[in-house]
Design an enzyme around this catalytic site. Structure first.
Site, PDB file in Angstrom:
ATOM      1  N   ARG A  43       0.859  -1.183   0.000  1.00  0.00           N
ATOM      2  CA  ARG A  43       0.000   0.000   0.000  1.00  0.00           C
ATOM      3  C   ARG A  43       0.892   1.229   0.000  1.00  0.00           C
ATOM      4  O   ARG A  43       1.904   1.255   0.727  1.00  0.00           O
ATOM      5  CB  ARG A  43      -0.898   0.064   1.260  1.00  0.00           C
ATOM      6  CG  ARG A  43      -1.746  -1.128   1.526  1.00  0.00           C
ATOM      7  CD  ARG A  43      -2.665  -1.491   0.392  1.00  0.00           C
ATOM      8  NE  ARG A  43      -3.592  -0.442   0.018  1.00  0.00           N
ATOM      9  CZ  ARG A  43      -4.301  -0.445  -1.123  1.00  0.00           C
ATOM     10  NH1 ARG A  43      -4.146  -1.426  -1.994  1.00  0.00           N
ATOM     11  NH2 ARG A  43      -5.135   0.528  -1.383  1.00  0.00           N
ATOM     12  N   ILE A  44       0.538   2.207  -0.802  1.00  0.00           N
ATOM     13  CA  ILE A  44       1.269   3.475  -0.770  1.00  0.00           C
ATOM     14  C   ILE A  44       0.820   4.226   0.474  1.00  0.00           C
ATOM     15  O   ILE A  44      -0.378   4.301   0.773  1.00  0.00           O
ATOM     16  CB  ILE A  44       1.005   4.274  -2.062  1.00  0.00           C
ATOM     17  CG1 ILE A  44       1.715   3.557  -3.213  1.00  0.00           C
ATOM     18  CG2 ILE A  44       1.470   5.719  -1.923  1.00  0.00           C
ATOM     19  CD1 ILE A  44       1.532   4.189  -4.562  1.00  0.00           C
ATOM     20  N   HIS A  49      13.374  -2.842  -0.570  1.00  0.00           N
ATOM     21  CA  HIS A  49      12.961  -2.663  -1.963  1.00  0.00           C
ATOM     22  C   HIS A  49      13.875  -3.498  -2.860  1.00  0.00           C
ATOM     23  O   HIS A  49      15.097  -3.469  -2.688  1.00  0.00           O
ATOM     24  CB  HIS A  49      13.054  -1.177  -2.342  1.00  0.00           C
ATOM     25  CG  HIS A  49      12.552  -0.923  -3.724  1.00  0.00           C
ATOM     26  ND1 HIS A  49      11.206  -0.990  -4.040  1.00  0.00           N
ATOM     27  CD2 HIS A  49      13.200  -0.629  -4.878  1.00  0.00           C
ATOM     28  CE1 HIS A  49      11.058  -0.739  -5.333  1.00  0.00           C
ATOM     29  NE2 HIS A  49      12.257  -0.520  -5.858  1.00  0.00           N
ATOM     30  N   GLU A  98       8.325  10.345   0.121  1.00  0.00           N
ATOM     31  CA  GLU A  98       8.577  10.004  -1.285  1.00  0.00           C
ATOM     32  C   GLU A  98       8.647   8.481  -1.428  1.00  0.00           C
ATOM     33  O   GLU A  98       9.332   7.834  -0.626  1.00  0.00           O
ATOM     34  CB  GLU A  98       9.954  10.548  -1.615  1.00  0.00           C
ATOM     35  CG  GLU A  98      10.209  11.506  -2.758  1.00  0.00           C
ATOM     36  CD  GLU A  98       9.075  12.128  -3.495  1.00  0.00           C
ATOM     37  OE1 GLU A  98       8.896  11.748  -4.656  1.00  0.00           O
ATOM     38  OE2 GLU A  98       8.393  12.988  -2.919  1.00  0.00           O
TER      39      GLU A  98
END
Ligand code: GRF
Length: 196
Positions: A92-93, A110, A144
């Site tokens: 989820r962002i 990541h 970000e």
């Protein structure tokens, strides 16, 4: 006193398992909660098998209201009182409000060598670019996407004949080493980047 670590997942949770297994003995942290945004996340059963408390905060009933979902997420997380939050395949962002709330306490892994290939399809993009080295990165989470101070990187060679799948599998093996190594250091108050 041990630091308390909450781990957020969306899928199979193999990184979560490697983090939980690492937090034993003299490790400065212990897992306090594994939380998923879907009851279908395969990692929930794996966490329960490892004896870690689990929770689900499903994003779907909130529709597009990210802030309301994140309020529910924060409320459940605060019950567990974590010192550190590890995002481990949490798809989820997160908005600036949530990220600011946990500023300096939230890590993410990541599957690329950041700042290369933020976002999705990182392995296919590394192959398309003809990269000879690929890898993964653990970083502190800032508003970000896939940004923030880098806390560790692991390098993986790209081999002739690699597909996104073979490369992903080789990177994932390194993720399972890198994330626990960074967490151990971070929980001890040391932000010196780890390189594997
Ligand atoms: C990992 O490749 C991680 O880097 C990415 O999502 C994947 C999660 O895998 N963010 P798992 O759920 O930990 O097995």
């Amino acid at each position: 006193m041990s630091k308390r670590v909450a781990i957020l997942i969306s899928g199979g949770g193999s990184n979560m398992v490697s983090l939980v297994r690492s937090m034993t003995g003299a490790h400065p942290a212990r897992p306090c909660l594994v939380l998923a945004n879907s009851a279908g996340a395969g990692g929930l059963a794996r966490a329960a098998d490892l004896g870690v408390e689990t929770a689900v905060v499903d994003h779907r009933p909130f529709g597009g209201d990210r802030a309301a979902f994140e309020d529910a997420l924060t409320a459940r997380l605060e019950e567990a009182a974590p010192d550190i939050i590890c995002l481990a395949g949490f798809m989820r962002i997160l908005t600036e409000g949530f990220v600011s709330h946990w500023h300096g306490r939230m890590l993410n892994i990541h599957p690329s060598l950041l700042p290369l290939y933020r976002g999705l399809d990182t392995h296919a993009r590394a192959l398309a670019a003809g990269d000879r080295t690929h890898g993964c990165t653990v970083h502190e989470v800032t508003p970000e996407l896939d940004d923030g101070p880098i806390l560790g990187k692991a390098l993986v060679p790209v081999l002739p004949g690699d597909t996104p799948e073979t490369l992903a599998a080789r990177v994932l093996e390194k993720e399972h080493l890198l994330y626990p190594a960074v967490l151990r250091r971070f929980a001890a108050g040391d932000r010196t980047p780890v390189t594997l």
